[in-house]
Design an enzyme around this catalytic site. Structure first.
Site, PDB file in Angstrom:
ATOM      1  N   ASN A  45       0.836  -1.190   0.000  1.00 53.55           N
ATOM      2  CA  ASN A  45       0.000   0.000   0.000  1.00 53.55           C
ATOM      3  C   ASN A  45       0.877   1.248   0.000  1.00 53.55           C
ATOM      4  OD1 ASN A  45       0.624  -0.920   2.633  1.00 53.55           O
ATOM      5  ND2 ASN A  45      -1.064   0.208   3.554  1.00 53.55           N
ATOM      6  N   GLU A  47       0.269   5.190   0.790  1.00 53.78           N
ATOM      7  CA  GLU A  47      -0.675   6.185   1.290  1.00 53.78           C
ATOM      8  C   GLU A  47      -0.267   7.586   0.861  1.00 53.78           C
ATOM      9  OE1 GLU A  47      -0.941   5.424   5.506  1.00 53.78           O
ATOM     10  OE2 GLU A  47      -2.292   3.727   5.147  1.00 53.78           O
ATOM     11  N   CYS A  56      -4.019   0.639  -2.559  1.00 55.00           N
ATOM     12  CA  CYS A  56      -3.853  -0.596  -1.781  1.00 55.00           C
ATOM     13  C   CYS A  56      -2.774  -1.495  -2.403  1.00 55.00           C
ATOM     14  CB  CYS A  56      -5.148  -1.378  -1.732  1.00 55.00           C
ATOM     15  SG  CYS A  56      -6.539  -0.520  -0.995  1.00 55.00           S
ATOM     16  N   GLU A  58      -2.939  -4.655  -3.167  1.00 54.51           N
ATOM     17  CA  GLU A  58      -3.451  -5.525  -4.225  1.00 54.51           C
ATOM     18  C   GLU A  58      -3.453  -4.792  -5.561  1.00 54.51           C
ATOM     19  OE1 GLU A  58      -4.735  -4.758  -1.257  1.00 54.51           O
ATOM     20  OE2 GLU A  58      -6.421  -6.081  -0.782  1.00 54.51           O
ATOM     21  N   CYS A  89     -10.479  -4.727   0.081  1.00 53.84           N
ATOM     22  CA  CYS A  89     -11.550  -3.733   0.097  1.00 53.84           C
ATOM     23  C   CYS A  89     -12.359  -3.839  -1.197  1.00 53.84           C
ATOM     24  CB  CYS A  89     -10.965  -2.328   0.265  1.00 53.84           C
ATOM     25  SG  CYS A  89     -10.216  -1.663  -1.238  1.00 53.84           S
ATOM     26  N   CYS A  92     -10.490  -2.971  -4.522  1.00 52.63           N
ATOM     27  CA  CYS A  92      -9.574  -4.020  -4.979  1.00 52.63           C
ATOM     28  C   CYS A  92     -10.336  -5.224  -5.518  1.00 52.63           C
ATOM     29  CB  CYS A  92      -8.637  -4.435  -3.850  1.00 52.63           C
ATOM     30  SG  CYS A  92      -7.413  -3.154  -3.487  1.00 52.63           S
TER      31      CYS A  92
HETATM   32 ZN   LIG Z   1      -8.035  -2.256  -1.489  1.00 53.89          ZN
END
Ligand SMILES: [Zn+2]
Length: 135
Positions: A45, A47, A56, A58, A89, A92
């Site tokens: 990830n 940010e 993210c 993924e 999430c 993703c």
């Molecule tokens: Zn995600």
């Protein structure tokens, strides 16, 4: 897919997690994506101070693979620092199912525990490019 493959992907995801840029959430995530020709692309990830721009692990792995010319995927492993297994999430899930509903999604922890879902299982009745064709 073999348990050995799952374990290798989980190990690669744990390694990728070390590169996570997560100063705001303090929730590092690593992912390792396996292509149908057995190449592995990892992601973490990333940010941002503008939280909505966060990407993210993924999706980082998927976008890295696509940028390298790969779009056929067999499996992706995802690891966080939680003991509890964390599933992807919604964003993703949508990105993963773009590339097929039978991708194995292996969610694991650093203790080696894991659970396997498929992309279709995690996002039933999804929006797809086929629906765009009906316009
Ligand atoms: Zn995600």
């Amino acid at each position: 897919m073999t348990i050995t493959t799952y374990r290798e992907l989980l190990e690669r995801a744990i390694e990728a997690k070390k590169n996570a840029y997560a100063p705001y959430s303090k929730f590092p995530v690593g992912a390792a994506l396996l292509t149908t020709d057995n190449s592995i692309f990892t992601g973490c990830n990333v940010e941002n101070a503008s939280y909505g721009l966060t990407n993210c692990a993924e999706r980082t792995a998927v976008y890295t693979a696509v940028a390298a010319g790969y779009s056929n995927f067999k499996a992706i492993a995802i690891v966080t620092n939680l003991e509890e297994l964390a599933t992807p999430c919604g964003a993703c899930r949508q990105v993963l199912i773009e590339f097929g509903s039978e991708i194995d999604i292996i969610v694991g922890n650093e203790k080696g525990e894991y659970q396997v879902y498929t992309s279709g299982e995690l996002l039933p009745s999804c929006f797809s490019g086929e629906q765009l064709g009906n316009l």
